[in-house]
Motif scaffolding. Sequence first.
Motif, PDB file in Angstrom:
ATOM      1  N   GLU A  86       0.765  -1.074  -0.021  1.00  8.44           N
ATOM      2  CA  GLU A  86      -0.035   0.043  -0.148  1.00  8.44           C
ATOM      3  C   GLU A  86       0.891   1.145   0.006  1.00  8.44           C
ATOM      4  O   GLU A  86       0.643   2.336  -0.671  1.00  8.44           O
ATOM      5  CB  GLU A  86      -1.162   0.278   1.247  1.00  8.44           C
ATOM      6  N   ARG A 125       1.190   4.187  -2.944  1.00  4.16           N
ATOM      7  CA  ARG A 125       0.955   5.561  -2.658  1.00  4.16           C
ATOM      8  C   ARG A 125       2.100   6.338  -3.542  1.00  4.16           C
ATOM      9  O   ARG A 125       1.900   7.489  -3.870  1.00  4.16           O
ATOM     10  CB  ARG A 125       1.066   5.852  -1.235  1.00  4.16           C
ATOM     11  N   GLN A 136     -13.516  -5.792  -0.067  1.00  8.98           N
ATOM     12  CA  GLN A 136     -13.829  -4.461   0.312  1.00  8.98           C
ATOM     13  C   GLN A 136     -12.497  -3.674   0.527  1.00  8.98           C
ATOM     14  O   GLN A 136     -12.310  -2.432   0.451  1.00  8.98           O
ATOM     15  CB  GLN A 136     -14.637  -4.675   1.781  1.00  8.98           C
ATOM     16  N   ARG A 137     -11.655  -4.183   1.151  1.00 12.25           N
ATOM     17  CA  ARG A 137     -10.245  -3.548   1.737  1.00 12.25           C
ATOM     18  C   ARG A 137      -9.585  -3.098   0.189  1.00 12.25           C
ATOM     19  O   ARG A 137      -9.132  -1.877   0.195  1.00 12.25           O
ATOM     20  CB  ARG A 137      -9.310  -4.567   2.485  1.00 12.25           C
ATOM     21  N   ALA A 170     -11.327   0.080  -0.942  1.00 13.99           N
ATOM     22  CA  ALA A 170     -11.047   1.295  -0.213  1.00 13.99           C
ATOM     23  C   ALA A 170      -9.328   1.756  -0.562  1.00 13.99           C
ATOM     24  O   ALA A 170      -9.380   2.990  -0.514  1.00 13.99           O
ATOM     25  CB  ALA A 170     -11.249   0.756   1.193  1.00 13.99           C
ATOM     26  N   ALA A 195      -9.714   3.453  -3.958  1.00  8.56           N
ATOM     27  CA  ALA A 195     -10.388   5.188  -3.936  1.00  8.56           C
ATOM     28  C   ALA A 195      -9.501   5.752  -3.217  1.00  8.56           C
ATOM     29  O   ALA A 195      -9.285   7.058  -3.648  1.00  8.56           O
ATOM     30  CB  ALA A 195     -11.567   4.857  -2.979  1.00  8.56           C
ATOM     31  N   ASP A 196      -8.532   5.328  -2.360  1.00 11.33           N
ATOM     32  CA  ASP A 196      -7.511   6.380  -1.642  1.00 11.33           C
ATOM     33  C   ASP A 196      -6.513   6.519  -2.508  1.00 11.33           C
ATOM     34  O   ASP A 196      -5.971   7.712  -2.795  1.00 11.33           O
ATOM     35  CB  ASP A 196      -6.997   5.504  -0.546  1.00 11.33           C
ATOM     36  N   THR A 213      -7.455   9.301  -5.022  1.00 17.07           N
ATOM     37  CA  THR A 213      -7.335  10.793  -4.421  1.00 17.07           C
ATOM     38  C   THR A 213      -5.999  11.206  -4.378  1.00 17.07           C
ATOM     39  O   THR A 213      -5.665  12.368  -4.563  1.00 17.07           O
ATOM     40  CB  THR A 213      -8.062  10.660  -3.011  1.00 17.07           C
ATOM     41  N   ARG A 214      -4.996  10.418  -4.208  1.00 18.16           N
ATOM     42  CA  ARG A 214      -3.784  10.838  -3.895  1.00 18.16           C
ATOM     43  C   ARG A 214      -3.138  10.912  -5.532  1.00 18.16           C
ATOM     44  O   ARG A 214      -1.720  11.141  -5.405  1.00 18.16           O
ATOM     45  CB  ARG A 214      -2.725   9.604  -3.350  1.00 18.16           C
ATOM     46  N   SER A 250      -8.079  -0.981   9.156  1.00  9.58           N
ATOM     47  CA  SER A 250      -9.126  -0.547   8.164  1.00  9.58           C
ATOM     48  C   SER A 250     -10.419  -0.115   9.015  1.00  9.58           C
ATOM     49  O   SER A 250     -10.656  -0.527   9.907  1.00  9.58           O
ATOM     50  CB  SER A 250      -9.338  -1.844   7.099  1.00  9.58           C
ATOM     51  N   ARG A 251     -11.397   0.740   8.351  1.00  8.94           N
ATOM     52  CA  ARG A 251     -12.417   1.129   8.880  1.00  8.94           C
ATOM     53  C   ARG A 251     -13.508   0.087   8.863  1.00  8.94           C
ATOM     54  O   ARG A 251     -14.591   0.207   9.567  1.00  8.94           O
ATOM     55  CB  ARG A 251     -12.933   2.506   8.059  1.00  8.94           C
ATOM     56  N   PHE A 252     -13.271  -0.923   8.335  1.00  9.10           N
ATOM     57  CA  PHE A 252     -14.375  -2.213   8.269  1.00  9.10           C
ATOM     58  C   PHE A 252     -13.813  -3.224   9.252  1.00  9.10           C
ATOM     59  O   PHE A 252     -14.786  -3.964   9.598  1.00  9.10           O
ATOM     60  CB  PHE A 252     -14.241  -2.899   6.892  1.00  9.10           C
ATOM     61  N   ARG A 263      -6.776   6.283   5.019  1.00  7.68           N
ATOM     62  CA  ARG A 263      -7.163   6.148   3.809  1.00  7.68           C
ATOM     63  C   ARG A 263      -8.045   7.490   3.355  1.00  7.68           C
ATOM     64  O   ARG A 263      -8.894   7.671   4.190  1.00  7.68           O
ATOM     65  CB  ARG A 263      -7.928   5.010   3.289  1.00  7.68           C
ATOM     66  N   PHE A 264      -7.630   8.054   2.295  1.00  5.36           N
ATOM     67  CA  PHE A 264      -8.795   8.833   1.817  1.00  5.36           C
ATOM     68  C   PHE A 264     -10.014   7.940   1.201  1.00  5.36           C
ATOM     69  O   PHE A 264      -9.817   7.027   0.759  1.00  5.36           O
ATOM     70  CB  PHE A 264      -8.318   9.660   0.435  1.00  5.36           C
ATOM     71  N   ILE A 265     -11.323   8.612   1.512  1.00 16.02           N
ATOM     72  CA  ILE A 265     -12.416   8.139   0.924  1.00 16.02           C
ATOM     73  C   ILE A 265     -12.927   8.851  -0.198  1.00 16.02           C
ATOM     74  O   ILE A 265     -13.158   7.863  -1.318  1.00 16.02           O
ATOM     75  CB  ILE A 265     -13.676   7.856   2.031  1.00 16.02           C
ATOM     76  N   PHE A 274     -12.748  12.721  -2.403  1.00 18.02           N
ATOM     77  CA  PHE A 274     -12.461  14.275  -2.300  1.00 18.02           C
ATOM     78  C   PHE A 274     -13.157  14.841  -3.657  1.00 18.02           C
ATOM     79  O   PHE A 274     -12.849  14.386  -4.714  1.00 18.02           O
ATOM     80  CB  PHE A 274     -10.993  14.141  -2.711  1.00 18.02           C
ATOM     81  N   VAL A 283      -2.964  16.865  -0.816  1.00 17.39           N
ATOM     82  CA  VAL A 283      -3.863  16.653  -1.677  1.00 17.39           C
ATOM     83  C   VAL A 283      -4.833  17.664  -2.242  1.00 17.39           C
ATOM     84  O   VAL A 283      -5.069  17.976  -3.438  1.00 17.39           O
ATOM     85  CB  VAL A 283      -4.996  15.206  -1.378  1.00 17.39           C
TER      86      VAL A 283
END
Lengths: 245, 441
Positions: A15, A19, A36-37, A40, A43-44, A47-48, B27-29, B69-71, B73, B94
């Motif tokens: 990861e 990045r 799911q992970r 996520a 998506a991160d 954005t980066r 992780s948020r999950f 982690r960004f979700i 933007f 960012v």
Amino acid sequence: MTRALIIGATSAIAEATARGLARRGAALYLVGRNAQRVAAIAADLRTRGASQVEQEAMDVNDFAAHEAMLDRAMRAAGGLDIVLIAHGTLSDQQACEESVQLTMHELSTNALSVVALCTRIAPRLSAQGGGTLAVISSVAADRGRRSNYVYGSAKALVSAYLSGLRQRLSPAGVQVLTIKPGFVDTPMTAAFAKGPLWASPQRIAAGILSAIDKRRDVVYLPGFWRPVMWIIRMIPERIFKRVAL
Amino acid sequence: MQRGPPRIVSSWGNVARGEHHVYGFRSRFEDFPDIPGESTILPFGNGRSYGDSCLNVGGALLETRFLDRFIRFDADQGILGCEAGVQLADILRVVVPAGWLPCVLPGTQYVTVGGAIANDVHGKNHHRAGTFGCHVTRFELLRPDGERMSCSAQETPDWFAATIGGLGLTGLVTWAEMRLRRVAGPWLDVESIRCADLHELLELSMESAKDFEYTVAWVDCLAQGRRLGRGIVQRANHAGSGATGRRPAAGAGFAVPFAPPVSVVNSATLRLCNAGHYHRRARRTRTVEHYQRFFFPLDGIRHWNRLYGPRGFHQYQCLIPGESAAESVRRLLGAIAAAGEGSLLAVLKCFGDRASPGLLSFPRSGITLALDFPNRGAALAALFERLDAIVAQSGGRLYPAKDARMPGRLFRAGYPRLEEFLRFTHPRCSSSFWRRVMARA
């Protein structure tokens, strides 16, 4: 624009490396076991700064799924500049000593699945006439130690395999990079106090990207592990067998 | 997740430290970790709180470093969603190139979003923008019993108000969404004006609030007599798109490699630094500054907290509300100057009257004064008691994020909505700060 396939994309080192590639505007194809992970993380990375991110869920031990995954990854960006194989499990040595089944499973995840993937990736990169195959091995590959020899021997198999593959692919202009990280500070190791031997995933990732840029063959990350492991390899077996490591 | 041996964790001031069982969260999950029945746990971001509000000595910490982690933007609407362990530094990297900025920025960018919410942090634009929490639109709260709650001011006003400024005691914020503000670029027009005494300093601070988005004042905490409260008022607005100035050097800059055996900050060095800083520039200067330098002057020196030596330092940040605030601030500064204590870091800011969203939020209309003090044991404790008395008499309060020593009664008197807040704390959540100020002695 760099096009990269990352297998084991949810690992902390993968990861962090992704990045770094995203900041450079790379197109990424992520593969991981937990859909799911992986989503996520995708998506991160968008954005980066990643120019394109696609993902799929796959279990590396499902060898039959490798071919179709590689096809999709190649098609997604029209070729691949970097393939990073980063998946792995930190085997529970003691549990392995009591279970053949678990030991075989660990060897499959950490060694055989990597060999299966590399076998299919090699001709693709070769046909492309270039690219980088970067695989995360470990300092544990350098010598079997009683505290983690199942994990260590799996990584040793990977290291030896890559050494041969490097000779084979070198004329085709393909870089084969063996990455040997030491102790890495990840969520899995949060419970432990971190001494000076520990490195962050960000630091390992920066080392991986720099090794790819410089077309290195084998990197220890951080670099101090190279002399440390040299010394450990030099200890005669008749002494080593009595050392607790 | 294995439970390893306890390890020592300390906070930014290096005065509070102790053994913790540390749990990772990646992780948020993920589910809330299983902790042994008798233990309590506290979410832990980047450990930039100064005292013991981010510690739970003898208990457990839940590290959110890898929850980063960004979700999403939305660069058209200026909405950012991210996991709670994302640091403001990552957000800036960012959003600034896309022409956005978080609405509120505290004095360091190395805080996590979760920490910024839990302490409802403020910045130099409090008189316009209010606190960080004013711009948080929603977040998820994960309770130690596994319950997940999507919180917003509309759906769950009570949980929203309890968790913002709630010191991590209501559970773990896993992700949050916030509004950003447009900026033309990374530059600010900054004006610095020297003021000869407290009266001048306060007048100029109040007056500047009308036309300047950012105002803050540095105070020479050693000046006495007719010079009491002399300092420099800094006021700024975002520059237009054509502006440009000196870019901060790339990379992390200077680092303090280790703590010297004694504090580098002492009365002799302090007297020199303060006089030097006061007279350094012309009475009135105008510059164009990069936002990094303007908002985070100390972030350029990594581990600056080590300059205070192994005994660490305290920060005393109080808020004095109401009409008589100026008089109370004069008394506070008088007591500090008479004791000859303090450091170069002495900051005064006039807060505006925008209501803070949290039940325990620190900012409210009034004057806030923040000073660092090298930890000199009993002498400093005696000074703090004198300051506490002035704060208590003025109906003021201290800032938990900066505190390692305030008496419980001062905390309880300063936060009138405390009783309301208690309904939302989770029994499995606690902190060293919380046990200290809630102990009825």
